[in-house]
Write an enzyme that holds these catalytic residues in place. Structure first.
Site, PDB file in Angstrom:
ATOM      1  N   GLU A 118     -30.606 -51.943   0.071  1.00  0.00           N
ATOM      2  CA  GLU A 118     -30.719 -50.484  -0.032  1.00  0.00           C
ATOM      3  C   GLU A 118     -32.094 -50.063   0.467  1.00  0.00           C
ATOM      4  O   GLU A 118     -33.100 -50.484  -0.074  1.00  0.00           O
ATOM      5  CB  GLU A 118     -30.504 -50.049  -1.496  1.00  0.00           C
ATOM      6  CG  GLU A 118     -30.925 -48.629  -1.831  1.00  0.00           C
ATOM      7  CD  GLU A 118     -30.156 -47.548  -1.071  1.00  0.00           C
ATOM      8  OE1 GLU A 118     -28.930 -47.486  -1.173  1.00  0.00           O
ATOM      9  OE2 GLU A 118     -30.820 -46.762  -0.347  1.00  0.00           O
ATOM     10  N   CYS A 121     -17.042 -34.824  -2.636  1.00  0.00           N
ATOM     11  CA  CYS A 121     -16.879 -33.698  -3.546  1.00  0.00           C
ATOM     12  C   CYS A 121     -16.338 -32.452  -2.835  1.00  0.00           C
ATOM     13  O   CYS A 121     -17.073 -31.490  -2.574  1.00  0.00           O
ATOM     14  CB  CYS A 121     -18.157 -33.358  -4.276  1.00  0.00           C
ATOM     15  SG  CYS A 121     -17.777 -32.414  -5.762  1.00  0.00           S
ATOM     16  N   ASP A 143     -17.311 -43.690  -1.380  1.00  0.00           N
ATOM     17  CA  ASP A 143     -17.080 -42.751  -0.284  1.00  0.00           C
ATOM     18  C   ASP A 143     -16.813 -43.404   1.074  1.00  0.00           C
ATOM     19  O   ASP A 143     -16.169 -42.806   1.925  1.00  0.00           O
ATOM     20  CB  ASP A 143     -18.293 -41.815  -0.130  1.00  0.00           C
ATOM     21  CG  ASP A 143     -18.513 -40.913  -1.329  1.00  0.00           C
ATOM     22  OD1 ASP A 143     -17.676 -40.909  -2.241  1.00  0.00           O
ATOM     23  OD2 ASP A 143     -19.546 -40.208  -1.344  1.00  0.00           O
ATOM     24  N   CYS A 182     -13.302 -33.373 -10.239  1.00  0.00           N
ATOM     25  CA  CYS A 182     -14.197 -32.443  -9.577  1.00  0.00           C
ATOM     26  C   CYS A 182     -14.469 -31.286 -10.517  1.00  0.00           C
ATOM     27  O   CYS A 182     -13.581 -30.475 -10.782  1.00  0.00           O
ATOM     28  CB  CYS A 182     -13.544 -31.953  -8.281  1.00  0.00           C
ATOM     29  SG  CYS A 182     -14.677 -31.004  -7.287  1.00  0.00           S
TER      30      CYS A 182
END
Ligand code: FAD
Ligand code: UQ1
Length: 413
Positions: free
Chosen positions: A35, A161, A298, A341
């Site tokens: 990362e 989202c 995602d 959501c």
């Protein structure tokens, strides 16, 4: 060259939570996380930052504090995968070998696919809750709003989202009302989609909200250009013959950018599907061609709405199935597509959508969550961040399915 039992690529919501689970199972440094960023952001808070309810600083923590202590942090970008050889290479050229690989790289924001962006973010009224660079401009644009169109866009790609572009709009609309500017504003949602939301129950509730609040919804409108000099936004009309556009003047323009699977992942055709997403089994979360690779979040091909809540529903599935694989057993845990959501509709209310792969509502509380509620808003604003930092990133939150089952005992659904 280095070698690890498990390598996790990406230290976001998915990578961090899965790495945390394995780090407490395995000896020190058997897990490595790749990362590059110094800061881990709780992205769901940016909706609140845009409306001035939270500060941007509150949404970030040092990466060093959230990644599991027991794992090795490789502070770099992964740059090439060699899945047949169980290895990858980092940007500095380091070779990393693994027994098992978990890919959790999130989505890439493609602002530059819109002509005039990102430069137009340096001009008045253009903002975006999707980036730390531009989220501060949302409140600034509201403060400086005099009169004209306040336009909120939704791109022609899958996004994270999917409710967030609307949340920005409902909060802004309430801001303008509170500050006596609403009668000077024409609030509109210009969306590439053909419906306000993908799940019928919540779409019906949202249709009422836009109607009551006098918000214009323009379907199948895709933002293709921003012209800051004339304060104009150009939209392609997706149902008209190719090339047909319509231009709107704006006083405020909230852009949700097109998004795609990270370029480096897309570059590896063995790992991805046609659309460029990591191709994993929708139930087991195991890669369809490489059995020692799993995916979460995602960047994957999972046909559900891309959210941190979905990641919470996926992380225990990855953990359990990967352990079964290590033990030479059959993968038996199945993800049902759970996602959620919290559709914030202003400064105090929220519709809490929760559903599965079939678009069937899967609500945690035994009340109608499609109703705008202050309790849902409080959960979103105050409880979720705590749940995320304290539980989820430590591998202790697997979504609300257990709570749901307890609360629904005896009700038959
Ligand atoms: P991310 O958390 O984005 O993490 C991906 C990580 O991969 C990043 O840290 C990145 O640096 C790293 N990475 C990328 N490329 C490489 C590379 N080459 N090498 C190594 N590392 C790499 N979700 C909800 O559940 N509820 C909400 O209310 C909500 N609201 C949202 C509002 C906004 C404005 C936004 C932007 C998002 C919202 N989300 C919400 C979505 C949620 O933030 C994401 O779905 C979630 O973070 C996905 O987790 P992830 O691990 O897949 O990706
Ligand atoms: C959730 O689990 C989650 O991840 C931590 C979110 O991301 C911030 C959410 O927004 C939501 C709604 C959930 C689901 C949790 C409950 C208690 C409904």
């Amino acid at each position: 060259s280095q070698s690890y039992k498990i390598v996790v690529v990406g230290g976001g919501a998915g990578g961090c939570s899965v790495a945390a689970k394995f780090s407490s199972l395995l000896p020190k440094n058997h897990v490595a996380i790749i990362e590059p960023n110094d800061t881990h952001y709780y992205q769901p808070m940016w909706t609140m930052v845009g409306g001035g309810m939270k500060k941007l600083e509150q949404s970030g923590r040092p990466m060093s504090e959230v990644l599991p202590k027991n794992a090795r942090w490789i502070k770099e970008r992964a740059s090439e995968f060699f899945p047949k050889e169980n290895r990858l290479v980092t940007a500095s050229g380091e070779e990393i070998h693994y027994d098992y690989l978990v890919i959790a790289m999130g989505l890439q924001l493609d602002y530059d696919k819109i002509k005039g962006l990102p430069e137009a973010f340096n001009t008045p009224g253009v903002c975006s809750n999707y980036s730390t660079l531009y989220v501060g401009k949302t409140l600034e644009s509201l403060k400086n709003f005099k009169e004209g169109n306040a336009i909120f866009t939704f791109p022609n790609t899958p996004i994270k989202c999917a409710g967030a572009p609307q949340k920005a709009m409902y909060i802004s609309e309430e801001y303008l009302r509170k500050h006596n500017k609403r009668d000077k504003a024409n609030v509109m949602f210009n969306t590439s989609l053909g419906a306000i939301f993908g799940v019928k129950k919540y779409a019906e509730a949202l249709e009422k909200v836009v109607k009551e609040r006098n918000i214009a919804v323009n379907f199948r409108h895709e933002l293709v250009e921003v012209k800051p000099d004339t304060k104009e936004a150009v939209f392609r009309l997706l149902d008209d013959p190719a090339g047909t556009t319509k231009t709107f003047k704006y006083e405020m323009l909230h852009v949700t950018p097109p998004m795609s699977s990270p370029a480096l992942l897309r570059a590896n055709k063995q790992l991805t599907n046609e659309a460029g997403y990591l191709e994993i089994d929708k139930s087991t979360l195991q890669h369809v061609r490489f059995s020692n690779i799993f995916g979460i979040g995602d960047c994957t091909s999972l046909p559900t709405s891309k959210t941190a809540a979905a990641v919470a529903g996926q992380n225990k599935i990855v953990f359990d199935n990967l352990r079964l694989l290590m033990d030479g057993k059959k993968l038996s845990k199945k993800y049902d597509g759970y996602t959620s959501c919290p559709l914030v509709t202003g400064y105090s209310k929220c519709i809490l959508a929760e559903f599965d792969y079939d678009g069937k509502p899967l609500e945690t509380l035994p009340i109608n969550q499609a109703k705008e509620r202050m309790t849902s808003f409080f959960m979103k604003k105050e409880l979720m961040p705590q749940l995320y930092w304290k539980l989820m990133l430590n591998g202790w939150w697997n979504g609300p399915s257990t709570i749901r089952k307890i609360l629904h005992l005896g009700t038959g659904h």
